[in-house]
Design an enzyme around this catalytic site. Sequence first.
Site, PDB file in Angstrom:
ATOM      1  CG  ASP A  17      -0.248  -0.085   2.541  1.00  0.00           C
ATOM      2  OD1 ASP A  17       0.960   0.263   2.629  1.00  0.00           O
ATOM      3  OD2 ASP A  17      -0.901  -0.471   3.528  1.00  0.00           O
ATOM      4  CD  GLN A  18      -1.236   6.657  -0.658  1.00  0.00           C
ATOM      5  OE1 GLN A  18      -2.046   6.735   0.255  1.00  0.00           O
ATOM      6  NE2 GLN A  18      -0.969   7.656  -1.477  1.00  0.00           N
TER       7      GLN A  18
END
Length: 145
Positions: A17-18
Amino acid sequence: MNTAEPYRHKVQYYETDQMGIVHHSNYIRWFEEARTDLMAQMGMGYEEMEKRGIMSPVLSVEADYLRMVHFGDTVAINAYIKEYNGIKMTIVYEVVDEKTEMVHCRGLTRHCFINESGKPVSLKQCCLEFHDVFAKGLCDHKNKQ
């Protein structure tokens, strides 16, 4: 755990994810990769089973996420047969960080065996060669405990 070599996986950017943390869904993919590798090491890959008209669909999946895995980490996924009776099989997994040797995830998958028509089959009755391989994998694991 068992006599099979662990499956190794280097975490790719697209799996995160980020924050650079592996998305939970990827562990299930890694379980499948490790299971396919385990079966190949046992000498009974999915390709061979499917050539003979036997499939092994997933009935259920469980995963316990203990610690985060990050982009660039390399994990070893230990897989072994926990239960097998000729009709159903349970495979257990541990995702271990190669550097720290800490367990980051534990899980399992449950499977059955079906023919090309989707009907359940007993490997004891329809394909003793497959049955013997899986039964030996179960025995190898139990002898290690």
